[in-house]
Design a protein around this motif. Sequence first.
Motif, PDB file in Angstrom:
ATOM      1  N   LEU A   1       3.978   2.373  -9.217  1.00  0.00           N
ATOM      2  CA  LEU A   1       2.995   2.416 -10.305  1.00  0.00           C
ATOM      3  C   LEU A   1       2.758   3.851 -10.786  1.00  0.00           C
ATOM      4  CD1 LEU A   1       1.283   0.428 -11.920  1.00  0.00           C
ATOM      5  CD2 LEU A   1      -0.617   0.917 -10.378  1.00  0.00           C
ATOM      6  N   LEU A   2       2.749   4.799  -9.865  1.00  0.00           N
ATOM      7  CA  LEU A   2       2.589   6.213 -10.244  1.00  0.00           C
ATOM      8  C   LEU A   2       3.721   6.656 -11.156  1.00  0.00           C
ATOM      9  CD1 LEU A   2       1.464   8.214  -7.071  1.00  0.00           C
ATOM     10  CD2 LEU A   2       0.163   7.818  -9.154  1.00  0.00           C
TER      11      LEU A   2
ATOM     12  N   MET B   1       6.727  13.656  -5.124  1.00  0.00           N
ATOM     13  CA  MET B   1       7.366  12.554  -4.400  1.00  0.00           C
ATOM     14  C   MET B   1       8.889  12.671  -4.444  1.00  0.00           C
ATOM     15  SD  MET B   1       6.496   8.675  -5.294  1.00  0.00           S
ATOM     16  CE  MET B   1       7.345   8.402  -6.815  1.00  0.00           C
TER      17      MET B   1
ATOM     18  N   PHE C   1       0.797  -1.233   0.000  1.00  0.00           N
ATOM     19  CA  PHE C   1       0.000   0.000   0.000  1.00  0.00           C
ATOM     20  C   PHE C   1       0.826   1.277   0.000  1.00  0.00           C
ATOM     21  CE2 PHE C   1      -3.082  -3.102   1.461  1.00  0.00           C
ATOM     22  CZ  PHE C   1      -4.188  -2.759   0.710  1.00  0.00           C
ATOM     23  N   PHE C   2       2.136   1.151  -0.098  1.00  0.00           N
ATOM     24  CA  PHE C   2       2.957   2.361  -0.143  1.00  0.00           C
ATOM     25  C   PHE C   2       3.978   2.290  -1.276  1.00  0.00           C
ATOM     26  CE2 PHE C   2       6.658   4.845   1.434  1.00  0.00           C
ATOM     27  CZ  PHE C   2       6.057   6.090   1.393  1.00  0.00           C
ATOM     28  N   VAL C   3       4.829   1.271  -1.250  1.00  0.00           N
ATOM     29  CA  VAL C   3       5.889   1.186  -2.260  1.00  0.00           C
ATOM     30  C   VAL C   3       5.298   0.894  -3.643  1.00  0.00           C
ATOM     31  CG1 VAL C   3       8.009   0.021  -2.934  1.00  0.00           C
ATOM     32  CG2 VAL C   3       7.547   0.443  -0.511  1.00  0.00           C
ATOM     33  N   ALA C   4       4.446  -0.140  -3.722  1.00  0.00           N
ATOM     34  CA  ALA C   4       3.863  -0.496  -5.026  1.00  0.00           C
ATOM     35  C   ALA C   4       3.065   0.656  -5.637  1.00  0.00           C
ATOM     36  CB  ALA C   4       2.996  -1.750  -4.887  1.00  0.00           C
ATOM     37  N   PRO C   5       2.196   1.331  -4.873  1.00  0.00           N
ATOM     38  CA  PRO C   5       1.483   2.475  -5.466  1.00  0.00           C
ATOM     39  C   PRO C   5       2.409   3.558  -6.006  1.00  0.00           C
ATOM     40  CG  PRO C   5       0.437   1.865  -3.406  1.00  0.00           C
ATOM     41  CD  PRO C   5       1.673   1.034  -3.523  1.00  0.00           C
ATOM     42  N   LEU C   6       3.485   3.841  -5.266  1.00  0.00           N
ATOM     43  CA  LEU C   6       4.388   4.899  -5.721  1.00  0.00           C
ATOM     44  C   LEU C   6       5.112   4.481  -6.999  1.00  0.00           C
ATOM     45  CD1 LEU C   6       5.894   6.242  -2.370  1.00  0.00           C
ATOM     46  CD2 LEU C   6       3.925   7.067  -3.655  1.00  0.00           C
TER      47      LEU C   6
END
Lengths: 317, 270
Positions: A63-64, A296, A56-61
């Motif tokens: 993907l962004l 980011m 919920f933190f590394v993967a979303p970033l």
Amino acid sequence: MTQAPSAPRPGASVHRDGGTSGPRSPRPGSDDSLRRRRRWAGILLAAPMTAYVVAFFVAPLVLLAVYSVSEFDLLTFEVRPGFSLDNYREMFGGTYVGAVVRSLTMTVAMTLACVVLGFPVALTIARATGRRKALLLLAVIVPYWISFVVRTYAWVELLSPTGAISELAAALGLVPDGTQLGYSTFAIGIGMVAGYLPLMVLPMFMALDRIDPALEEAAADMGLSRRRTFWKITVKLAMPGSIAGVLLVGIPAMGEYTIPAILGGSKTLMIGNVEADQFLSTGNYPFGAAIATTLMVVMLAVLFASRRRLDRLGDIT
Amino acid sequence: MKRRFSPASIVTAVVLAFLYLPIGMVVVNAFNADENLIGWGGFTLDWITGAFGDERVRQDFWTSCVIALLSTAVAVTLSLAAVMAVSRLPKRAGAVLQTLTYARLMIPEVVIAAGILVVIDRLGLTTGTWSVVAGHIVFCSAYATLVLQSRFATLTGTYDEAAADLGAPPYRVFLRVLWPMMMPAVVIASLLSFTFSFDDVVSTVFLAGPETETLPVLILSLSRHGTSPEINAIAVAFMFVSLVLMCLVGLASFWPSKQARRATSEEEAS
């Protein structure tokens, strides 16, 4: 929220190194197996948090970041994988350059305003004594405890054409009677200073409070003028607190969403609101992702530059 | 330096007025009978009772509570386990955990929430209460980790290892030795994370979807159309809850010293 460290009892430290020589050691060589067991326990304990942060933190970033260089079809709303920097070009050259500039200038101006207003307040609290000091400190902390949305909303009323601030400004001849001061860059600025000021005062106060008054007296005895004592001793020694305050105030300001959403109206946007619009109404994910990725990267740069200072912030938040 | 009104104290007075004036106006106008809020039209409780009677407000209040409770439960459990893991792992693992904790607080919420939304979209899932909770856990667990590790740093490596050396199985080390000493910090971490989740706007706006609405998001969307006595009443009621929660945090931070004192006196007695 600093807690008094509980001193280890004298007897406890004897067993620290695994107690191989002690009579309670169950069998020779248990030191090694104990260490291995501890390691496994550590991995098991850390696993849930690690999994969560990755999902919920590394993967979303990540993907962004991938989305930010993808292409977007305006007709079909499809995101096509690829590599283009068009989204970044649009951000710094297109219609939204105003929001980028506003975010940067607002963050800098607001942080400066908080420093200038916060320092005298922190100084007054640090120099007060007894009950007065506790009351003043509480007076600065309590607004921070009140819901952020409510505190921001509160300004809508004061800045409306019939609000107290507008009427005061009109009475002073600053603006024509009945001016709407809300929904403007000015309103966002007021809301941000009011919202973040307590976060500036607290670390400043903590630093100022630690200064030994004897230092200032000594400087005066040595013939330093009052003004120079203030700059060379007080301001200088309070610097770590001021820097902590600048970080606590400036970092959230850059990606601010709530304050412009309430006080900025529909025209004065900051970069956080432009980004949110891409995801929530326009549907242009790659462009929103480009803005998000830029924010980011800036924040990660600040994080790595100030990591050692941040370690000391733990007991303020 | 002993002047009664130094420039600094004048600035302090102005700043305090600046901080309290808007909140004071909201509170006053929540009880103002003048519907257009132009002057003082007398005292009334109509707005407050109206807010409490409103179906949407009540629904949103419960949604906010459920989300905050779930986020807090998961966030504090994850953080407690992670904090206990640090002393058992190589130093570098602890440093990575620390960096990830700060990163979650420093990277703007608009960025993290957007990222989670994109992941959910990619996987074809629907947003709702669960995705709001998932988003809140990200920052709640970061705050909880900071609070818990500052307490844990003073305990670890002595009491738990001593108990283990004396033959206590791990679960008993936890229940009898670590948990009582961690309790105050767990309470503070829980209250803080409940408050932050309860008050959150950004992640909720991104991840709630059309069906779920919390109280702060209701205030945000109502305030786009200007002010009204109704919003003031909702705001005052909401503010009261968050203020009470934070007062509990303040009280709880005085707790550890007492707890520690009792622990030592019990040890001496036995």
